[in-house]
Design an enzyme around this catalytic site. Sequence first.
Site, PDB file in Angstrom:
ATOM      1  N   ASP A  44      -1.572  -0.870   3.612  1.00  0.00           N
ATOM      2  CA  ASP A  44      -0.600  -0.350   2.667  1.00  0.00           C
ATOM      3  C   ASP A  44       0.644   0.055   3.452  1.00  0.00           C
ATOM      4  OD1 ASP A  44       0.144   0.532   0.032  1.00  0.00           O
ATOM      5  OD2 ASP A  44      -0.016   2.574   0.803  1.00  0.00           O
ATOM      6  N   LYS A  45       1.852  -0.225   2.908  1.00  0.00           N
ATOM      7  CA  LYS A  45       3.076   0.064   3.671  1.00  0.00           C
ATOM      8  C   LYS A  45       3.399   1.553   3.726  1.00  0.00           C
ATOM      9  CE  LYS A  45       7.432  -0.306   2.184  1.00  0.00           C
ATOM     10  NZ  LYS A  45       8.119   0.911   2.642  1.00  0.00           N
TER      11      LYS A  45
END
Length: 569
Positions: A265-266
Amino acid sequence: MMTLVAFAISIGYVFSVAATFLFPGESLYWEIATLISVFLLGHWLEMRAVRGATGALSELARLIPPSAHLFKGNHTVDVPTSQIKLGDRVLVKPGEKVPIDGLVISGETSVDESMVTGESRPIGKKNGDKVIGGTVNQDGSLTVEVTKVGIDTAIAQIMKLIREAQASKPNVQLLADKAAGVLFYVAVIAGITSFIFWFFVIPQGVIFAATVAVAAIVIACPHALGLAIPTVTTITSTLGAKNGILIKDMKGLEIARKLNYVVLDKTGTLTRGEFGVTNKVDARILALAAAVEIHSQHSIAKGIVNEARKQKLKISEVKDFKSFPGKGAMGTVDGIKVAVGNRALLLDQGIHDKSKFPSEDQGKGKTPVYVIVADKLTGVILLADIVREDSKEAIEKLHDMDIKTAMLTGDTKDVAQDVGKQLGVDTIFAEVLPEEKVNKVKELQNSGNVVAMVGDGVNDAPSLTQAHVGIAIGAGTDVAVESADIVLMKNDPMDVVKAISLSRKTNAKMVQNLFWATGYNVLAIPIAAGVFYPSFGLLLKPEWAAILMSLSSVIVIVNALWLRRAKLD
């Protein structure tokens, strides 16, 4: 193992009693007595080694100090830590351990959290910050309000996870357990068969036959095979905990060695989830913008204020402050009218001058904030989500391990592409809604990949569960993340690399131990049964069989203990 040893001792003892009272013959009293002594010595050595492998729980328990300085009015009294209740206030002096989880309500210091989170650098603590019981206060005094007690504290939750991990069994251990069960019957059959063979087929006398039978039963005890995997998994869970890696299920860690795709996940994982200024801005313009934005709670506004503070600029008081939701804010700073916001705010102010707009390359993946001073556009501040320092190194390390990476984000494609290009990510999934993340993981799995999902353990719960291995990153003190197989205490992508490295090193130790335990039995049983006696005169007495059986178990444990020295990188 105990059944086989008891069986062998009983045979020898019953035979010796019969040889003493029922028929004349040589007894096996000496051999049986020696067997018992050697077996107990071997068992003592094994227990010492096992105790060394399982000491992490007691180490964690010792982190909590026995007493605390509890505030009673304006004074402090020393009370047992176990008597502290929610809402109590405690004093933590320099050099002392924090007695229990809580919130700093006064004081400022740095705290060594390495024994709990694996973070090597001291962490600054001030009013409003959380502290974890068992960590070491370094250079200042703190007043802490207790927020968690008993089983809710971080240490208690970590100990719970370690116990659960040690109780869980990887698939290879289930295989070893079955093999050990089969080996029991092999030992009994080997003992009976060798007695029949040496007493009836090639008669060597009842003493010889009984000696061989007892030796065959003792040496075939599946103790080494039974210890081969549990000792490794026990050490793995404690080694992981010391490095801030909490293993909830050993099966998940076992699969981690096979990974060829890691999805991250960024926001909050690869990036800090905080905006930072990316371009050079005139100090006066930045100070004026910060003076207006200091009254806003927006993450972009915080990024501007933090940059001004970092540069130690004077942030003046703002008057006549007005906020325009979705556009920006305005106010008077040192008698000057200042407006800060996006292009919509520019249009509202009747400003159409595009000369100061960032070029397409400059603004790619950035959020522009325009600063209007005295009704004139005087500057632009470009902000972007700050990429973590260790993210690029983590991606490179994963590539070195022949693992591809993918990034999941709800951001626009240009922002995602900019971050992905900086980090060297293989696959980018942009503009992904939270409920769509699980489908992206399935997409990679359907292509034949073994996939790990790395997320915050809350918003990413469905995708963490869908992945072959779910890794919750940055769980902090909230270690009971139900959706993940592995929980990382810090917001550090490098710990993902460490978790996979731990998996591979754990598997190597398991294979080595299984190879030794099975190889030992394959060679030892025929020797004890007298297969090589006719040709080479090679024969094992029961006491020597006991020594070899015990040594095989000790070797397995010592080999597992070497894992404690492993470096995870």
